[in-house]
Scaffold this active site. Structure first.
Site, PDB file in Angstrom:
ATOM      1  N   LYS A 170       0.839  -1.202   0.000  1.00  0.00           N
ATOM      2  CA  LYS A 170       0.000   0.000   0.000  1.00  0.00           C
ATOM      3  C   LYS A 170       0.874   1.253   0.000  1.00  0.00           C
ATOM      4  CE  LYS A 170      -3.960  -2.041   2.439  1.00  0.00           C
ATOM      5  NZ  LYS A 170      -4.725  -2.027   3.713  1.00  0.00           N
ATOM      6  N   ALA A 198      -1.307   1.302   6.485  1.00  0.00           N
ATOM      7  CA  ALA A 198      -1.409   0.233   7.476  1.00  0.00           C
ATOM      8  C   ALA A 198      -2.354  -0.838   6.961  1.00  0.00           C
ATOM      9  CB  ALA A 198      -1.918   0.791   8.806  1.00  0.00           C
ATOM     10  N   ASP A 199      -2.247  -1.999   7.569  1.00  0.00           N
ATOM     11  CA  ASP A 199      -3.180  -3.079   7.275  1.00  0.00           C
ATOM     12  C   ASP A 199      -3.475  -3.800   8.577  1.00  0.00           C
ATOM     13  OD1 ASP A 199      -4.519  -4.683   5.010  1.00  0.00           O
ATOM     14  OD2 ASP A 199      -3.618  -6.218   6.286  1.00  0.00           O
ATOM     15  N   THR A 200      -4.732  -4.116   8.788  1.00  0.00           N
ATOM     16  CA  THR A 200      -5.134  -4.868   9.970  1.00  0.00           C
ATOM     17  C   THR A 200      -5.727  -6.190   9.520  1.00  0.00           C
ATOM     18  OG1 THR A 200      -5.548  -2.850  11.225  1.00  0.00           O
ATOM     19  CG2 THR A 200      -6.586  -4.864  12.043  1.00  0.00           C
ATOM     20  N   ALA A 204      -0.054  -3.992  10.732  1.00  0.00           N
ATOM     21  CA  ALA A 204       1.261  -3.636  10.204  1.00  0.00           C
ATOM     22  C   ALA A 204       1.203  -2.200   9.707  1.00  0.00           C
ATOM     23  CB  ALA A 204       1.650  -4.576   9.068  1.00  0.00           C
TER      24      ALA A 204
END
EC number: 3.6.1.9
Length: 188
Positions: A51, A66-68, A103
């Site tokens: 991303k 970010a990624d959840t 992250a």
């Protein structure tokens, strides 16, 4: 310029808690399909990094993405496609502990700073009526694992270990540290 590479209103709200206001919001459009056999933590880190690299930015811009990911064992529970899948996720999580991995990737020019935070969440045993009530609330939409701890699902979660803000979608202490490492001066 500080660019938030996310369309999540929760991430924007969390950043405001540490005095960070994006100059622009540019959600990247990437393929978020896990690779065959990819485990949750590496998947989540890859998503945040991809991303950050996909956001169009000038060399001096600071880009935060970010990624959840919700993980039950080796299984990745992404954002449910519909109410049926959201209910299935809640049935899987009912009465069990699971991991919520967020992250973060901060990019300036070609350099990327990365960090991930893993929290443990226990969801209480849910009755079919509780699952249906939550599904009817529509709060599951757009949320990894089909729930958001910051909304009505808070009543379903008696215990967490880790970062509350990480579970919501952006671990603030770690985010502030990465922004400072990248030279951004607006993070407290």
């Amino acid at each position: 310029m500080f660019i938030l590479g996310s369309g999540s209103p929760r991430r924007k709200e969390l950043l405001a808690q540490i005095g960070v206001v994006p100059d622009d919001i540019r959600p990247p459009d990437i393929n978020e399909t896990p690779l065959k056999g990819e485990l949750p933590r590496p998947y989540c880190a890859r998503m945040a990094r991809e991303k950050a690299c996909a956001v169009d930015a000038l060399p001096d811009d600071v880009v935060l993405c970010a990624d959840t990911t919700v993980a039950l064992g080796r299984r990745i529970l992404g954002k449910p496609e519909d109410a049926t899948e959201a209910a299935a996720f809640l049935k899987l999580l009912s009465g069990r502990r699971h991991r919520v991995i967020t992250a973060i990737a901060v990019r300036v020019a070609e350099r990327v700073w990365e960090k991930d935070v893993v929290s443990i969440v226990r969801m209480k045993s849910l009755s079919q009526a509780e699952i249906q009530s939550y599904i009817d609330s529509e709060d599951w939409r757009g949320k990894a694992g089909g729930y958001g701890i910051q909304g009505p699902a808070a009543a379903l979660i008696p215990w967490i270990s880790g970062s509350y803000t990480g579970i919501v979608g952006l671990p603030l202490a770690e985010t502030a540290g990465l922004l400072q490492a990248a030279g951004y001066r607006g993070a407290s």
